[in-house]
Structures are given as structure tokens and as C-alpha cells.
Design a protein around this motif. Structure first.
Motif, PDB file in Angstrom:
ATOM      1  N   ILE A 274      49.915  -2.489 -48.694  1.00  0.00           N
ATOM      2  CA  ILE A 274      49.452  -1.342 -47.907  1.00  0.00           C
ATOM      3  C   ILE A 274      49.627  -1.620 -46.417  1.00  0.00           C
ATOM      4  O   ILE A 274      50.123  -0.793 -45.661  1.00  0.00           O
ATOM      5  CB  ILE A 274      47.959  -1.050 -48.198  1.00  0.00           C
ATOM      6  CG1 ILE A 274      47.797  -0.636 -49.651  1.00  0.00           C
ATOM      7  CG2 ILE A 274      47.415   0.024 -47.258  1.00  0.00           C
ATOM      8  CD1 ILE A 274      46.346  -0.511 -50.098  1.00  0.00           C
ATOM      9  N   LEU A 275      49.273  -2.816 -46.004  1.00  0.00           N
ATOM     10  CA  LEU A 275      49.336  -3.149 -44.586  1.00  0.00           C
ATOM     11  C   LEU A 275      50.771  -3.264 -44.079  1.00  0.00           C
ATOM     12  O   LEU A 275      51.099  -2.723 -43.025  1.00  0.00           O
ATOM     13  CB  LEU A 275      48.587  -4.470 -44.322  1.00  0.00           C
ATOM     14  CG  LEU A 275      48.602  -4.977 -42.874  1.00  0.00           C
ATOM     15  CD1 LEU A 275      47.941  -3.976 -41.924  1.00  0.00           C
ATOM     16  CD2 LEU A 275      47.912  -6.339 -42.769  1.00  0.00           C
ATOM     17  N   LEU A 325      50.200  -6.517 -30.580  1.00  0.00           N
ATOM     18  CA  LEU A 325      49.072  -7.290 -31.100  1.00  0.00           C
ATOM     19  C   LEU A 325      47.816  -6.431 -31.206  1.00  0.00           C
ATOM     20  O   LEU A 325      47.063  -6.517 -32.187  1.00  0.00           O
ATOM     21  CB  LEU A 325      48.817  -8.518 -30.228  1.00  0.00           C
ATOM     22  CG  LEU A 325      49.904  -9.613 -30.290  1.00  0.00           C
ATOM     23  CD1 LEU A 325      49.563 -10.768 -29.350  1.00  0.00           C
ATOM     24  CD2 LEU A 325      50.101 -10.126 -31.713  1.00  0.00           C
ATOM     25  N   VAL A 326      47.602  -5.575 -30.214  1.00  0.00           N
ATOM     26  CA  VAL A 326      46.451  -4.668 -30.264  1.00  0.00           C
ATOM     27  C   VAL A 326      46.532  -3.780 -31.508  1.00  0.00           C
ATOM     28  O   VAL A 326      45.547  -3.590 -32.230  1.00  0.00           O
ATOM     29  CB  VAL A 326      46.388  -3.790 -28.980  1.00  0.00           C
ATOM     30  CG1 VAL A 326      45.393  -2.646 -29.143  1.00  0.00           C
ATOM     31  CG2 VAL A 326      46.037  -4.653 -27.774  1.00  0.00           C
ATOM     32  N   GLU A 327      47.728  -3.265 -31.780  1.00  0.00           N
ATOM     33  CA  GLU A 327      47.896  -2.368 -32.930  1.00  0.00           C
ATOM     34  C   GLU A 327      47.728  -3.109 -34.264  1.00  0.00           C
ATOM     35  O   GLU A 327      47.168  -2.576 -35.211  1.00  0.00           O
ATOM     36  CB  GLU A 327      49.259  -1.665 -32.887  1.00  0.00           C
ATOM     37  CG  GLU A 327      49.430  -0.679 -31.731  1.00  0.00           C
ATOM     38  CD  GLU A 327      48.392   0.436 -31.719  1.00  0.00           C
ATOM     39  OE1 GLU A 327      48.010   0.914 -32.810  1.00  0.00           O
ATOM     40  OE2 GLU A 327      47.941   0.823 -30.621  1.00  0.00           O
ATOM     41  N   ILE A 328      48.239  -4.327 -34.346  1.00  0.00           N
ATOM     42  CA  ILE A 328      48.082  -5.107 -35.588  1.00  0.00           C
ATOM     43  C   ILE A 328      46.591  -5.329 -35.863  1.00  0.00           C
ATOM     44  O   ILE A 328      46.093  -5.114 -36.970  1.00  0.00           O
ATOM     45  CB  ILE A 328      48.811  -6.469 -35.499  1.00  0.00           C
ATOM     46  CG1 ILE A 328      50.328  -6.276 -35.408  1.00  0.00           C
ATOM     47  CG2 ILE A 328      48.476  -7.346 -36.716  1.00  0.00           C
ATOM     48  CD1 ILE A 328      51.122  -7.563 -35.195  1.00  0.00           C
ATOM     49  N   LYS A 329      45.891  -5.737 -34.810  1.00  0.00           N
ATOM     50  CA  LYS A 329      44.453  -5.979 -34.933  1.00  0.00           C
ATOM     51  C   LYS A 329      43.733  -4.709 -35.382  1.00  0.00           C
ATOM     52  O   LYS A 329      42.876  -4.731 -36.271  1.00  0.00           O
ATOM     53  CB  LYS A 329      43.941  -6.436 -33.557  1.00  0.00           C
ATOM     54  CG  LYS A 329      42.536  -6.940 -33.541  1.00  0.00           C
ATOM     55  CD  LYS A 329      42.245  -7.511 -32.155  1.00  0.00           C
ATOM     56  CE  LYS A 329      40.760  -7.720 -31.960  1.00  0.00           C
ATOM     57  NZ  LYS A 329      40.455  -8.234 -30.607  1.00  0.00           N
ATOM     58  N   LEU A 333      41.536  -3.976 -38.794  1.00  0.00           N
ATOM     59  CA  LEU A 333      40.156  -3.513 -38.688  1.00  0.00           C
ATOM     60  C   LEU A 333      39.946  -2.206 -39.460  1.00  0.00           C
ATOM     61  O   LEU A 333      38.950  -2.025 -40.166  1.00  0.00           O
ATOM     62  CB  LEU A 333      39.820  -3.317 -37.195  1.00  0.00           C
ATOM     63  CG  LEU A 333      38.350  -3.347 -36.829  1.00  0.00           C
ATOM     64  CD1 LEU A 333      37.734  -4.704 -37.160  1.00  0.00           C
ATOM     65  CD2 LEU A 333      38.166  -3.032 -35.334  1.00  0.00           C
ATOM     66  N   THR A 334      40.912  -1.289 -39.336  1.00  0.00           N
ATOM     67  CA  THR A 334      40.817  -0.014 -40.041  1.00  0.00           C
ATOM     68  C   THR A 334      40.703  -0.237 -41.551  1.00  0.00           C
ATOM     69  O   THR A 334      39.905   0.412 -42.224  1.00  0.00           O
ATOM     70  CB  THR A 334      42.064   0.860 -39.749  1.00  0.00           C
ATOM     71  OG1 THR A 334      42.208   0.946 -38.334  1.00  0.00           O
ATOM     72  CG2 THR A 334      41.919   2.249 -40.326  1.00  0.00           C
ATOM     73  N   LEU A 335      41.491  -1.179 -42.073  1.00  0.00           N
ATOM     74  CA  LEU A 335      41.426  -1.453 -43.514  1.00  0.00           C
ATOM     75  C   LEU A 335      40.074  -2.041 -43.915  1.00  0.00           C
ATOM     76  O   LEU A 335      39.629  -1.885 -45.049  1.00  0.00           O
ATOM     77  CB  LEU A 335      42.560  -2.406 -43.928  1.00  0.00           C
ATOM     78  CG  LEU A 335      43.939  -1.749 -44.046  1.00  0.00           C
ATOM     79  CD1 LEU A 335      45.040  -2.795 -44.145  1.00  0.00           C
ATOM     80  CD2 LEU A 335      43.996  -0.812 -45.262  1.00  0.00           C
ATOM     81  N   ASN A 407      40.349 -10.976 -41.308  1.00  0.00           N
ATOM     82  CA  ASN A 407      39.567 -11.093 -40.075  1.00  0.00           C
ATOM     83  C   ASN A 407      40.422 -11.675 -38.959  1.00  0.00           C
ATOM     84  O   ASN A 407      40.951 -12.773 -39.069  1.00  0.00           O
ATOM     85  CB  ASN A 407      38.359 -11.985 -40.310  1.00  0.00           C
ATOM     86  CG  ASN A 407      37.414 -11.356 -41.319  1.00  0.00           C
ATOM     87  OD1 ASN A 407      37.015 -10.193 -41.153  1.00  0.00           O
ATOM     88  ND2 ASN A 407      37.099 -12.083 -42.373  1.00  0.00           N
ATOM     89  N   TRP A 408      40.538 -10.884 -37.896  1.00  0.00           N
ATOM     90  CA  TRP A 408      41.431 -11.265 -36.797  1.00  0.00           C
ATOM     91  C   TRP A 408      41.108 -12.650 -36.237  1.00  0.00           C
ATOM     92  O   TRP A 408      41.998 -13.433 -35.966  1.00  0.00           O
ATOM     93  CB  TRP A 408      41.357 -10.199 -35.703  1.00  0.00           C
ATOM     94  CG  TRP A 408      42.259 -10.488 -34.538  1.00  0.00           C
ATOM     95  CD1 TRP A 408      41.896 -11.028 -33.340  1.00  0.00           C
ATOM     96  CD2 TRP A 408      43.674 -10.286 -34.487  1.00  0.00           C
ATOM     97  NE1 TRP A 408      43.000 -11.167 -32.538  1.00  0.00           N
ATOM     98  CE2 TRP A 408      44.102 -10.718 -33.219  1.00  0.00           C
ATOM     99  CE3 TRP A 408      44.628  -9.776 -35.386  1.00  0.00           C
ATOM    100  CZ2 TRP A 408      45.440 -10.655 -32.818  1.00  0.00           C
ATOM    101  CZ3 TRP A 408      45.960  -9.711 -34.978  1.00  0.00           C
ATOM    102  CH2 TRP A 408      46.351 -10.150 -33.710  1.00  0.00           C
TER     103      TRP A 408
END
Lengths: 417, 412
Positions: A274-275, A325-329, A333-335, A407-408
Motif C-alpha cells: 500500500i505504501l 522526506l516530509v512527504e514520506i514521513k 503517519l497517515t497509515l 515509526n519515523w
């Protein structure tokens, strides 16, 4: 005809898996044979316990590159010409945990080709001139690779993932320079002459051929059992490797995980898909198809004999590193915070089932599926439980899995560029 | 032997059906007869940018990939200087979904300004990743305009300049689609486990009503015969000096294509090839050396490329290389060498044809060249090659005046 509505689709409920015949050669070594092949092609894979974990990287990798470089009775050119005459070809793959040599030939030539290949491997003499040639080639390739941001990031990622273990070792130019012929000879003696731990054959060969192959390999099979590194833990945090003038920056984000023996493996595979593990994934949709920061971004779960790790990889325009990196994080988090919609979940389920069906197309694919469970002392029943799990997993479970593993602050975040 | 059935719809679409009852999968392959060679010199990289846009939505379908994935399928595409090819791999019992999607984007596209802007960025990142941010990555951007002066092969598929991609506008895209993406300019090949009458009815249902269009005439500038040796030398921040000898050779449909392929295998495909044995192993002049052909549909290139060993200069390599090439032109190869090359080609072909996707793409490519059955004839062509053929071919192309040489000097 109504072109607006999708045609009715059919579901995949079961796949019939074909398994190879298994001959136990001793307690830890087996010969696998997939005999039913509807054409003349054949392949033999040899597995040796001669991976990077068993020695200095430079020595291990040069040894594997020189396996067909000559014996006391045959020069390298003669070995290659004889394989050519038989229309055979081969490739050699090296990992931390082993060396795999694959030989490809038509049925009528396989036994002869195998004899040439196996004799060359077992009686490799590592001639001086060939050794110097390989060394120069390796050094030049090393220098070229050190100009690639993807390689720089991957090397650092490996250090952080396998932090503090043998697997974290990297080779430098000086290691290649200082490697000696004698190092290869003693490594070969120890790990090839008595190091064969698996052989996998696909092809409609004769029973007699299989018996001949068994006789040839018998003196060289391993006698002690294999054990793999079970525990390692990545070093979290953000790390950057500077490369001047690079127009793209390579990114690797990941953490220590597990292999398919772990109870959460299937759920994590679905979450990883999914990710980032298909064209319509969250990361592809966001970072490529919405923002255009990259040509591609993806996730993977890499398995080792005793464990495994999770990985996100991409190369992005150098000015987009921070934003990516902001978007990956954010996607991770959204998931963790929102359940996936039933539409998206259904789509991913269908996609995964389609992939599994594709991966079971034909005898070669079936052998590969078998090998990838057999290494973990598991059977193809694993794939049936995968199909079941795909059908039954719900959005709540996916969210819990994300909370557990995405977890980031546990991630090693590497960039090079 | 690959069995297939071929027919044309009334609108001009060529259809090839290849039945394989042993697989649970199907492949729908669509080839459009348009590539980078058909581009306007001021708007290069367009065929490839367009390939990206084909995934951005069609007249009745908002999200191509999503619909395909729902049916368990996947898709990809590639563009070359000669053609553009799209494929779907899908469980055989969901083949209709692929036909629905692929026919809808042949019917009419419907993507947005935003999708154009994003795909321009994606392609620019692809340009950087493949051509600019790799050691030796820009070789083809330099070599093509050296070897070709008139023919559109002088620019690479990705385009000759990032600015051309940046400047693309919606009207360009629409014109391109109208001209090239019609049934008369396409080949549809369906492979896998299906029932033939059923699949024919489905093809008629989804494609039959698409207006045929006209197959665009291809009038490309001819490349004049090369009469003089060309050489270009560039400096790059790389660890080893590199060389690329590019010789002009025949077009894809000519027997010369097979001879070039065969000769390049003989001298530079793997460790037992002639140049590897002599220039690398015996003389230590190079750390690697390869020979290969571009296989272009119009006049192609025969290449010898490699990297110099430390401390060796270009002149030393050059004279040793020409010495070897002259030997080949004089005596060619032994019977044993020719036979071993033929055996390797047979093995390679048998393995390639294991894959359903490979078979589908090959059938389509051969049909574009004139006859899908070429897939069943090529091994016989290779098997008939004799030393005399190789000699004649080598003598006609391995000449200095037919060569363009690109040298890359490492940073000191």
C-alpha cells in the motif's frame, strides 16, 4: 456498449502450486528437481556457503568473480570456449549469506556443460595473471560506483541497518589493493571445496543425468549446519553524504524487521505494498504522480536467513530532498492514523493476487517460489495462507501494523547527493 | 515454433492472437508505429513524454492504472527511436479489462493540464537519473549527433535538450495523438490462455468502432553516406578513459542486421569473445571492452566500446584495435567459433521464449517489420551464416571512413 463501466472481473481464490522432487543428500543439503518442463530449456542453480559474512568483503567478492578463471589443467579461455561450444551460459550472484551460480543450457548439452562448470569451480587455481586482471577491473568498477549517489546511499544504509555486525562491513579501494592471491586460495578451500549446501535443477533431464550430477557433487557438499545472524538493530537518525554537483539525491529510509517466519510478515507485506510497492502506491501517487519530484519511488522488505529489513528507496531532484522526506514521513503517519478505504484495500488485494498468479507462471517460477520458502524450512502452504490472509485482512489490522512498524523515529534515513 | 493467428479489423487495426494453454496469465501488447525518429527537431523527446501521458486518463476512464490493478493486472511501456510499445499483464480470466482500458485510450485521451505539468517533471527527473547523474550517462547524447548528421537518430529518445520537454504544450500533445495513435498505425497482440472466438468477439466489441485514421507516411531525411572519419573528445569527471567506436551499418530488415549482431557477439559479447581475449586478457590494454549493435530500423550502428586500463593511452588502444579488426576482415572466424555462437543464440532464444511477455513483444515487433512469423525464422537465418558472409560484412563496415569515435577523458 457502455465504456464508462468496467467489465466484470473474476477473483482468484486458489493457485495450484507444483513442487519439485526433493532428494536429501545429507542433513543440511538437498537436491531439488523440477522435471516437468514443456520445452528444451534447463537451469541448474548451485548454492555455496561462500557469502560475504564468511570473510573480508574484498576476498569473498574476488573469489566469486574468479571461479571460472582457470584450473591447473584448463585456462580460463578454454573453460569459456567449452561452455560456448555447448551453447551454455552462467551467472554468479553474491550476497552476505551465500553465492549462487546459475547455469543455463538446452537439455541435450546440460550434463556436459555442468561437468565443465563444476570442475572449474572445484579446481579453480586462481592464476596470477587472471588475479591481477580481476583486481584491476574491480578497482576500476569501485571507482566508477563511488560516483553514483545510489551506491553512496546504499553503502551508508547498509552500515546503519546492520549496525555493529559483520554485515555492516564495507570494502574500500585499499582492501581490494591489499588482497593477495593466497587469500582467495584459502577462502576457496574452506568455503567452496566443502561448501555446497543446495542444488536446484529445472528441466526435463534423464534420471541418469540426475544420478551423474549427484555423484559429481557429493564430495563437495557441506557437512556442518548453517546458522545465520539472527539479531541486528538499525541505528536510527538522519544522515547525509555530500556529493558535489549531483543533480539528484538518492534516498534510503528503513529499519530492521524480520523474514517470512515472523507472524506479522504477511500483514507487513500488504502494508508495504500500500505504501510503496506498486505503481498506484501512496508514495508513487504523491511523490511522482502528484509532485513530479522523482522518476520512481518504492518500498521493499528484504529477507536474510535470520531476520530482515524494511526499505524505501528513491532518487529525487536535488532541490526536492527536504520536501520528499516530509512527504514520506507524512504518508507513514497517515497509515498509522487513518484506516485505508475499502476501495483502496480491495484494489491492493486484487493486485497482490494477480502478482502471485504471475509469480507462479511456469516451472521456473514455481521453482523460485519453492526456493523462497524452502530456505526458511517452510512449505508452499505459506502461499495458501498468504492468499487467505489477503482475502481476510481488514483496514483496522493494517493501521495497527503501521503503528507497530512505521515509526519515523525508528528509521535510518540516509541521503546522498 | 510460436503459433499465432493474424487478421485486420475494418478500421485497419492489425490483430495477432497467440494461444498458450499452459499459463494462467494473458498479455495484451499494443505497438504504435511512432518513435523519436518521427519528432520535429525543435520538439524532441516528445514520443517518450507522450508515452507517460498515456497513463493520465482517457475519455471514459479516469485512472488507467487503478482500474487495471483492480483486475489484478499491471502495465508498462517503452519508447525507442523507432516505436512505442505498451503492455498489460493480467490474469487470463480478466483479459477483458485490459482490452477495455487499452481501447479507450486509443479512442481518445482526456488528461489535464496538471497531468501534463507533472509528467514533464517526471520525465525531467528521468533525464537526470539516467543521463546526467550517472558516470558516462551522457554518452548517447554526445555520440548520436556525431554519428548521424541528417537522420533523426541524431537525437536520443529522451530528447536532445531538457528545454524541449519543458516547453511542451497541450496542443502539441493533441496533435501528436491525432496523427499517430489510430488503429491504422497500431498492432495489437494478445497472448495467453483464452478462447479464440470469444477473444475475437471482444476485440471487435472494443476496437471495431474506433475510427481508423490514416497511417501517417514516414518521410525522414536520409543520412548521407559517411565518407570521412569523425572524432570527438570530451572531458568528464569519471575515473577511467572511455572510447566508443560507432560504425554505420544496414537497416533492420537487411540481412546485414543479422550479420552485425553475429559479428558483435563474436568480438565483444562476453569473456570468450575475440577482443576480450586479445585486448583485455593478452595485452591488458582495457579493463572492459564490448561490441553490440543498436538494431535500429533505419540505418543502425555497430559499436565497440570500453574503458582503458590505467596508464594506457588512446593511441595504443587504437592501433591494437585496428590490427585486430583488420585480421577479422582478412580471415574471419573458425568453424568451431561460428558453431558455438550459433549454439549460444539457440539457447538464448529458447530461454527468451519461455516468457509470455517476450513472445508478445517479439511477435508485435516482427509484424511491424513486415511479418510476425519472423519470430520463427530468425534462428534459421543465424544458422545459415558462413564465414564468407562475416568477411564481406566486416570488410564493408569496419572501415575508418565509416567510423565515428567518441573519446571520454577522465578528470586528472
Amino acid at each position: 456498449m457502455n465504456r464508462k463501466t468496467a467489465p466484470k472481473t473474476n477473483k482468484i481464490d486458489a493457485i495450484s502450486f507444483i513442487t519439485p522432487e526433493v532428494f536429501e543428500l545429507n542433513e543440511q543439503t538437498s537436491l531439488l528437481w523440477m522435471a516437468k518442463v514443456p520445452n528444451e530449456t534447463t537451469r541448474i542453480d548451485l548454492y555455496f556457503n561462500a557469502g560475504l559474512r564468511n570473510g573480508k568483503n574484498a576476498i569473498v567478492s574476488m573469489t566469486s568473480s574468479m571461479l571460472l578463471s582457470g584450473t591447473t589443467s584448463m585456462k580460463s579461455t578454454e573453460i569459456h570456449s567449452r561452455l560456448d561450444d555447448l551453447g551454455a551460459f552462467f551467472d554468479i550472484g553474491l550476497s552476505h549469506e551465500g553465492v549462487m551460480i546459475s547455469l543455463y543450457a538446452l537439455k541435450k548439452n546440460m550434463l556436459e556443460a555442468f561437468k565443465v562448470l563444476f570442475d572449474s569451480i572445484q579446481n579453480a587455481s586462481f592464476p596470477e595473471d587472471e588475479f591481477e586482471e580481476i583486481k584491476a577491473e574491480k578497482i576500476q568498477n569501485f571507482k566508477i560506483n563511488m560516483n553514483r549517489v545510489s551506491v553512496l546511499a546504499q553503502r551508508s544504509f547498509q552500515q546503519h541497518i546492520y549496525h555493529g555486525t559483520k554485515y555492516a562491513e564495507l570494502s574500500e579501494e585499499i582492501d581490494l589493493q591489499s588482497t593477495k592471491q593466497i587469500d582467495l586460495i584459502s577462502f576457496h578451500q574452506k568455503y567452496y571445496q566443502k561448501g555446497l549446501f543446495k542444488i536446484a535443477i529445472v528441466g526435463a533431464l534423464n534420471e541418469n543425468h540426475i544420478e551423474d550430477i549427484k555423484r559429481l557433487i557429493e564430495p563437495h557438499i557441506i557437512s556442518e549446519s548453517l546458522s545465520f545472524l539472527k539479531t541486528f538493530c538499525n541505528k536510527p537518525g538522519e544522515f547525509h553524504i555530500e556529493k558535489k554537483d549531483a543533480v539528484q539525491t538518492a534516498i534510503r529510509v528503513g529499519k530492521t524487521l524480520f523474514n517470512k517466519k515472523h507472524e506479522d510478515f504477511l500483514d507487513m507485506s500488504i502494508l508495504s505494498t500500500i505504501l510503496g510497492d506498486y505503481f498506484g502506491s501512496r508514495l508513487m501517487k504523491n511523490i511522482r504522480e502528484d509532485k513530479g519530484y522523482t522518476y520512481g519511488i518504492g518500498t521493499a522488505i528484504a529477507e536474510t536467513g535470520g531476520s530482515g529489513y524494511f526499505l524505501i528507496g528513491s532518487e529525487v531532484g536535488s532541490n526536492h530532498l527536504k520536501a520528499t522526506l516530509v512527504e514520506i514521513k507524512k504518508e507513514m503517519l497517515t497509515l498509522q492514523q487513518e484506516k485505508v478505504s475499502s476501495n483502496e484495500l480491495q484494489l491492493v488485494k486484487n493486485h497482490l493476487l494477480g502478482q502471485l498468479l504471475k509469480m507462479s507462471d511456469g516451472p521456473y517460477a514455481m521453482m523460485d517460489l519453492f526456493l523462497s520458502v524452502e530456505s526458511y524450512q517452510m512449505s508452499t502452504a505459506f502461499y495458501n495462507s498468504y492468499i487467505e490472509r489477503i482475502h481476510e485482512i481488514d483496514a483496522e489490522t493494517i493501521m495497527q501494523t503501521a503503528q507497530k512498524y512505521l515509526n519515523w523515529n525508528e528509521m535510518s534515513v540516509i541521503s546522498a547527493g | 515454433m510460436i503459433e499465432f493467428e493474424r487478421y485486420k479489423l475494418e478500421n485497419g487495426l492489425t490483430v495477432i492472437l497467440h494461444h498458450d494453454p499452459t499459463t494462467p496469465m494473458a498479455v495484451v501488447n499494443t505497438l504504435y508505429d511512432v518513435g523519436a525518429r518521427d519528432e520535429n527537431e525543435q520538439k524532441t523527446g516528445f514520443a517518450h513524454l507522450f508515452e507517460h501521458l498515456m497513463f493520465g486518463g482517457s475519455i471514459n476512464v479516469g485512472d488507467f492504472d487503478q482500474e487495471l490493478q483492480k483486475a489484478g493486472g499491471e502495465s508498462n511501456a517503452f519508447t525507442s527511436n523507432d516505436l512505442t510499445n505498451y503492455y498489460e499483464i493480467i490474469p487470463a480470466n480478466n483479459i477483458e479489462t485490459a482490452l477495455w482500458l487499452e481501447s479507450d485510450r486509443m479512442l481518445s485521451l482526456a488528461f489535464t493540464e496538471k497531468s501534463l505539468e507533472v509528467q514533464k517533471n517526471v520525465v525531467i527527473e528521468e533525464f537526470k537519473q539516467r543521463y546526467l547523474n550517472q558516470p558516462y550517462g551522457d554518452v548517447w547524447l554526445e555520440l548520436r549527433p556525431l554519428a548521424y548528421q541528417k537522420h533523426p537518430y541524431k537525437w536520443a529518445t529522451i530528447g536532445k535538450d531538457i528545454a524541449h520537454i519543458e516547453n511542451a504544450v497541450m496542443q502539441d500533445v493533441k496533435d501528436f495523438f491525432k496523427k499517430y495513435y489510430c488503429p491504422a498505425n497500431a498492432i495489437l497482440c494478445i497472448s495467453g490462455n483464452f478462447d479464440a472466438p470469444e477473444i475475437k468477439a471482444l476485440v471487435e466489441k472494443y476496437y471495431g468502432s474506433i475510427p481508423g485514421g490514416l497511417k501517417p507516411a514516414r518521410l525522414l531525411p536520409l543520412e548521407p553516406e559517411q565518407k570521412n572519419f569523425r572524432e570527438k573528445s570530451i572531458d568528464r569527471d569519471v575515473p577511467a578513459d572511455a572510447f566508443y567506436y560507432a560504425f554505420k551499418m544496414s537497416e533492420r530488415k537487411n540481412i546485414g542486421y543479422y550479420l552485425g549482431d553475429f559479428l558483435s557477439d563474436a568480438i565483444g559479447k562476453d569473456q570468450s569473445s575475440l577482443l576480450n581475449i586479445t585486448l583485455k586478457k593478452e595485452k591488458g590494454l582495457v579493463s572492459e571492452i564490448n561490441a553490440f549493435i543498436t538494431g535500429s530500423h533505419d540505418h543502425g550502428l555497430f559499436l565497440i566500446s570500453g574503458k582503458l586500463s590505467d596508464g594506457i593511452d588512446f593511441e595504443t588502444l587504437d592501433s591494437a584495435l585496428w590490427e585486430k579488426l583488420n585480421e577479422i576482415k582478412e580471415s574471419g572466424f573458425t568453424e568451431r567459433k561460428l558453431n558455438s555462437l550459433k549454439n549460444k543464440l539457440s539457447t538464448a532464444k529458447a530461454f527468451q521464449e519461455q516468457g509470455l511477455l517476450n513472445r508478445s513483444i517479439s511477435l508485435s515487433l516482427f509484424e511491424l517489420l513486415g511479418d510476425a512469423n519472423g519470430i520463427n525464422e530468425e534462428i534459421e537465418i543465424y544458422n545459415q551464416i558462413e564465414n564468407n558472409d562475416i568477411l564481406r560484412f566486416a570488410q564493408s563496415i569496419l572501415k575508418k571512413e565509416n567510423c565515428s569515435l567518441l573519446k571520454i577523458n577522465k578528470s586528472k
